[in-house]
Design an enzyme around this catalytic site. Structure first.
Site, PDB file in Angstrom:
ATOM      1  N   ARG A 297       4.486  16.996  38.839  1.00 58.82           N
ATOM      2  CA  ARG A 297       4.216  16.225  40.050  1.00 58.82           C
ATOM      3  C   ARG A 297       5.205  15.075  40.188  1.00 58.82           C
ATOM      4  O   ARG A 297       5.503  14.391  39.209  1.00 58.82           O
ATOM      5  CB  ARG A 297       2.781  15.691  40.035  1.00 58.82           C
ATOM      6  CG  ARG A 297       1.719  16.778  40.179  1.00 58.82           C
ATOM      7  CD  ARG A 297       0.323  16.212  40.117  1.00 58.82           C
ATOM      8  NE  ARG A 297       0.013  15.693  38.789  1.00 58.82           N
ATOM      9  CZ  ARG A 297      -1.150  15.132  38.439  1.00 58.82           C
ATOM     10  NH1 ARG A 297      -2.106  15.012  39.348  1.00 58.82           N
ATOM     11  NH2 ARG A 297      -1.342  14.716  37.222  1.00 58.82           N
TER      12      ARG A 297
ATOM     13  N   ASP B 276       6.260  11.444  42.322  1.00 56.36           N
ATOM     14  CA  ASP B 276       5.639  10.326  43.035  1.00 56.36           C
ATOM     15  C   ASP B 276       6.207  10.186  44.440  1.00 56.36           C
ATOM     16  O   ASP B 276       7.197  10.833  44.802  1.00 56.36           O
ATOM     17  CB  ASP B 276       5.853   9.019  42.265  1.00 56.36           C
ATOM     18  CG  ASP B 276       5.087   8.975  40.957  1.00 56.36           C
ATOM     19  OD1 ASP B 276       4.039   9.651  40.857  1.00 56.36           O
ATOM     20  OD2 ASP B 276       5.528   8.275  40.035  1.00 56.36           O
TER      21      ASP B 276
ATOM     22  N   TYR C 196      15.555  15.359  34.558  1.00 58.93           N
ATOM     23  CA  TYR C 196      15.559  14.441  35.695  1.00 58.93           C
ATOM     24  C   TYR C 196      16.929  13.789  35.812  1.00 58.93           C
ATOM     25  O   TYR C 196      17.636  13.595  34.814  1.00 58.93           O
ATOM     26  CB  TYR C 196      14.500  13.352  35.525  1.00 58.93           C
ATOM     27  CG  TYR C 196      13.091  13.791  35.842  1.00 58.93           C
ATOM     28  CD1 TYR C 196      12.550  13.622  37.112  1.00 58.93           C
ATOM     29  CD2 TYR C 196      12.290  14.379  34.870  1.00 58.93           C
ATOM     30  CE1 TYR C 196      11.254  14.018  37.403  1.00 58.93           C
ATOM     31  CE2 TYR C 196      10.992  14.790  35.152  1.00 58.93           C
ATOM     32  CZ  TYR C 196      10.480  14.605  36.422  1.00 58.93           C
ATOM     33  OH  TYR C 196       9.207  15.010  36.713  1.00 58.93           O
TER      34      TYR C 196
ATOM     35  N   ARG D 143      11.638   6.278  35.295  1.00 58.32           N
ATOM     36  CA  ARG D 143      11.954   5.062  36.046  1.00 58.32           C
ATOM     37  C   ARG D 143      11.897   3.827  35.157  1.00 58.32           C
ATOM     38  O   ARG D 143      12.674   2.878  35.351  1.00 58.32           O
ATOM     39  CB  ARG D 143      10.999   4.932  37.233  1.00 58.32           C
ATOM     40  CG  ARG D 143      11.247   5.969  38.321  1.00 58.32           C
ATOM     41  CD  ARG D 143      10.104   6.042  39.312  1.00 58.32           C
ATOM     42  NE  ARG D 143       9.857   4.743  39.935  1.00 58.32           N
ATOM     43  CZ  ARG D 143       8.778   4.478  40.678  1.00 58.32           C
ATOM     44  NH1 ARG D 143       7.849   5.410  40.860  1.00 58.32           N
ATOM     45  NH2 ARG D 143       8.625   3.288  41.211  1.00 58.32           N
TER      46      ARG D 143
END
Length: 266
Positions: free
Chosen positions: A49, A51, A109, A196
């Site tokens: 998932r 954000d 990522y 992040r």
């Protein structure tokens, strides 16, 4: 039949992946489009998932259907019912017990930082802007302390619901391309906001506010409050997902960098 799709999306105008009652999501957008092709309601499962505001170079999803359609129907027909910021890249039938999330053995990522005095008009909402000059080499050096299996408590969101803070980090590479600083990162799985939070820490190092061994200190103290602020979502992309070879999926070339002993399940 279980169908697997590779999905690309710009998450700027969505409240994340997960379906929500009063907000537009990537999941709902895909389910509406694919249900039209199947002629019955569909539910899709994703590899990871994302954000609100986060993008995907290649998200992997699957769904189950009794509708018999050629793969081109899911690909071309699905795209005909999708908005311009969501695209199906490929479609194929699943092999065996494939599950988009639980069969994955690694995720990749990418975090993109626009590092110049003026914000980018072309990368608006598709990169994070940082105007102080960043030393990408120092950021890369600091990132290497995170390789391996560690307790990433200092890098997880306080609201993270994962039972364990331990994750196996396969590699992190930080490099500069012109006025962009890019972080490529792969692990067996990620905690909430982990990428992040790592990006926020590395930007502190790159700007000279913290030494390159700060990442080691943060791993040791296991205290989120001592780390940097969470970096914005706009620069984050789900780059790809790696599965065991017997599922017959082509994976992003970056997974060739995985160590030979990286094939383990989360």
């Amino acid at each position: 039949m279980r169908i697997i799709l590779g999905i690309e999306y710009n998450g700027s105008h969505y409240h994340g992946w997960q379906a929500q009652a009063h907000a537009n999501s990537i999941q709902q957008t895909l389910e509406r489009a694919l249900s039209k092709i199947a002629a019955h309601p569909l539910q899709v499962q994703c590899a990871g998932r994302t954000d609100a505001g986060v993008h995907a170079l290649e998200q992997i999803i699957h769904f189950d259907t009794e509708a018999e359609r050629p793969m081109q129907a899911w690909l071309l027909g699905g795209n005909s019912h999708l908005p311009d910021d969501v695209r199906i890249l490929w479609a194929q039938p699943a092999i065996g017990d494939f599950h988009a999330r639980y069969s994955a053995i690694a995720r990749f990522y990418r975090y993109v930082i626009c590092n110049r005095p003026i914000k980018s008009a072309l990368l608006y909402q598709q990169s994070t802007w940082c105007y102080p000059p960043l030393d990408a080499e120092k950021m890369h050096q600091a990132a290497q302390h995170l390789i391996g299996e560690h307790d990433f408590t200092s890098f997880r969101a306080q609201s993270c619901e994962s039972k364990s803070p331990n994750r196996l980090m396969h590699f992190i590479e930080v490099y500069r391309q012109g006025d962009q600083v890019i972080m490529d990162i792969s692990a067996n799985a990620f905690l909430h906001h982990m990428v992040r939070n790592i990006a926020g820490v590395l930007m502190e190092v790159g700007s000279g506010k913290q030494p390159t061994d700060w990442t080691s200190h943060l791993l040791a103290v296991k205290d989120r409050k001592q780390a940097a602020r969470t970096a914005p979502p706009e620069g984050l992309y789900l780059g790809g997902v790696c599965y065991p070879a017997h599922y017959g999926l082509n994976t992003h070339p970056i997974f060739a960098k995985l160590p030979r002993d990286a094939k383990r399940f989360d």
